[in-house]
Scaffold this active site. Structure first.
Site, PDB file in Angstrom:
ATOM      1  N   LYS A   1       0.742  -1.374  -0.004  1.00  0.00           N
ATOM      2  CA  LYS A   1       0.030  -0.294  -0.085  1.00  0.00           C
ATOM      3  C   LYS A   1       0.982   1.169   0.035  1.00  0.00           C
ATOM      4  CE  LYS A   1      -3.743   2.261   2.532  1.00  0.00           C
ATOM      5  NZ  LYS A   1      -4.643   2.268   3.596  1.00  0.00           N
TER       6      LYS A   1
ATOM      7  N   LYS B   1      -2.234  -1.673  -3.560  1.00  0.00           N
ATOM      8  CA  LYS B   1      -3.128  -0.522  -3.847  1.00  0.00           C
ATOM      9  C   LYS B   1      -2.346   0.855  -3.694  1.00  0.00           C
ATOM     10  CE  LYS B   1      -6.121   1.876  -0.535  1.00  0.00           C
ATOM     11  NZ  LYS B   1      -6.436   1.989   0.865  1.00  0.00           N
TER      12      LYS B   1
HETATM   13  C1  PBG Z   1      -7.076   3.392   5.551  1.00  0.00           C
HETATM   14  C2  PBG Z   1      -7.614   2.844   3.990  1.00  0.00           C
HETATM   15  C3  PBG Z   1      -7.705   4.098   3.218  1.00  0.00           C
HETATM   16  C4  PBG Z   1      -8.036   3.639   1.928  1.00  0.00           C
HETATM   17  C5  PBG Z   1      -8.400   2.577   2.289  1.00  0.00           C
HETATM   18  N1  PBG Z   1      -8.241   2.090   3.546  1.00  0.00           N
HETATM   19  C6  PBG Z   1      -7.106   5.664   3.145  1.00  0.00           C
HETATM   20  C7  PBG Z   1      -5.618   5.848   3.507  1.00  0.00           C
HETATM   21  O1  PBG Z   1      -4.810   4.966   3.514  1.00  0.00           O
HETATM   22  O2  PBG Z   1      -5.678   7.198   3.808  1.00  0.00           O
HETATM   23  C8  PBG Z   1      -8.212   4.520   0.479  1.00  0.00           C
HETATM   24  C9  PBG Z   1      -9.151   3.862  -0.322  1.00  0.00           C
HETATM   25  C10 PBG Z   1      -9.462   4.864  -1.587  1.00  0.00           C
HETATM   26  O3  PBG Z   1      -8.586   5.622  -1.785  1.00  0.00           O
HETATM   27  O4  PBG Z   1     -10.503   4.470  -2.121  1.00  0.00           O
HETATM   28  N2  PBG Z   1      -8.213   2.806   6.343  1.00  0.00           N
END
Ligand code: PBG
Length: 327
Positions: A199, A253
């Site tokens: 991520k 992601k």
């Molecule tokens: C954190 C989380 C995020 C997303 C999914 N889980 C946000 C972040 O890391 O700031 C982002 C998903 C998206 O942008 O569609 N709980």
């Protein structure tokens, strides 16, 4: 034989729609799509998310309806994000048995039965008043190991409320192992973990932070999420660690800016690989289409086909229901 004209003519296979359909090498199926949804505590009407046209913060009722529609369209899974009415420093709402996620789980499970897999994102950022994905030290750093205890407790709470897949997204070191151990100790050894293994600290999460009301109130997530320009091999290292800690499936992601990483992971592991087409990817296409600058439907399908072709077995997308209906 004339040398002037080609013998091999790739265009022969592109001549008709039925030929193109027959030889297509990349196909999408509704069952491999997962719909992310937001449910907010204490609202009586769904709230539109300005930066994500077509996406709302759901009430418990509107969530049931959205889940029903997704299941009817054949969507494979739904992943719940909760927005609590009250936030605090330790994210108490995350493991509250009467919390927004726990209640929504009951609703969605009652609505869809076995038609769709009901999953939960496990993190603290929606629940903390400072917006970080973990608890803080006195200096304002995110405290890795103290956060693991909170994640473990949140995961167990989601499991008790009926979650069918736990998806930890906070990028703390050791989070999969900590959650696995806690689930096993509480009688949930059978419950799979879909790890957000890879991520990145991405600008493409902007609209999500409006939807989940979780923008960090100071600083950023650069000390826990991966650097987009990070060390070669880092993605695979994260994946290997998560698998060693017991992950059953892994995620990359965002998706579109990281197709190379999806391919690398797919070629390396023997578990399902998910990719998350995140909020900014959604917003870019919706915004350009609203301006008449691109063909919305074709852009959506092209982006999903690209993610599938890169090797994703599962795709999280806010268009899951709409796309599933068309497949
Ligand atoms: C954190 C989380 C995020 C997303 C999914 N889980 C946000 C972040 O890391 O700031 C982002 C998903 C998206 O942008 O569609 N709980």
């Amino acid at each position: 034989m004339s040398a002037e004209f080609p013998v091999a003519r790739p265009r022969r296979l592109r001549r008709t729609a039925s030929l193109r359909r027959m030889v297509a090498g990349t196909r999408l199926h509704p069952a491999e799509l997962i719909l992310p949804v937001f449910v907010k505590e204490g609202i009586t009407e769904p709230q539109p998310v300005g930066s994500m046209p077509g996406v709302v913060q759901h009430t418990r009722d509107s969530l049931r309806k959205a889940a029903h529609e997704a299941a009817e369209a054949g969507v494979g899974g739904i992943i719940l994000f909760g927005v609590p009415a009250v936030k605090d420093a330790r994210g108490s709402g995350a493991d509250d048995p009467g919390g927004v996620i726990q209640k929504a789980l009951g609703d969605v499970l009652a609505e869809v039965g076995d038609a769709m897999t009901v999953m939960t994102d496990t993190c603290l950022d929606e629940f903390t008043d400072h917006g970080h994905c973990g608890v803080l030290t006195a200096d304002g750093d995110v405290d890795n190991d103290a956060t693991l205890e909170r994640y473990a407790s949140a995961a167990v709470s989601q499991a008790r409320a009926g979650s069918q897949v736990i998806a930890p997204s906070g990028m703390m070191d050791g989070q999969v192992g900590a959650i696995r151990a806690a689930l096993d100790a509480d009688g949930f050894a059978h419950l799979p973990i879909l790890a957000y293994s890879v991520k990145y600290a991405s600008a493409f999460y902007g609209p999500f932070r409006e939807a989940a009301e979780c923008a960090p109130q100071f600083g950023n997530r650069d000390t826990y999420q991966q650097d987009p320009a990070g060390p070669v091999g880092e993605a695979l290292r994260e994946v290997r660690l998560d698998l060693a800690e017991g992950a059953d499936a892994v995620m990359v992601k965002p998706a579109l800016a990281y197709l190379d990483i999806i391919r690398q992971v797919r070629d390396t592991v023997d578990v399902p690989v998910a990719a998350y087409q995140v909020s900014g990817e959604y917003a870019m296409i919706e915004a350009a289409a609203a301006n008449g600058w691109i063909d919305r439907d074709r852009a959506i399908m092209e982006s999903l086909v690209a993610i599938r072709r890169a090797g994703a077995d599962l795709i999280l997308t806010y268009w899951a229901t709409e796309v599933a209906r068309k497949l």
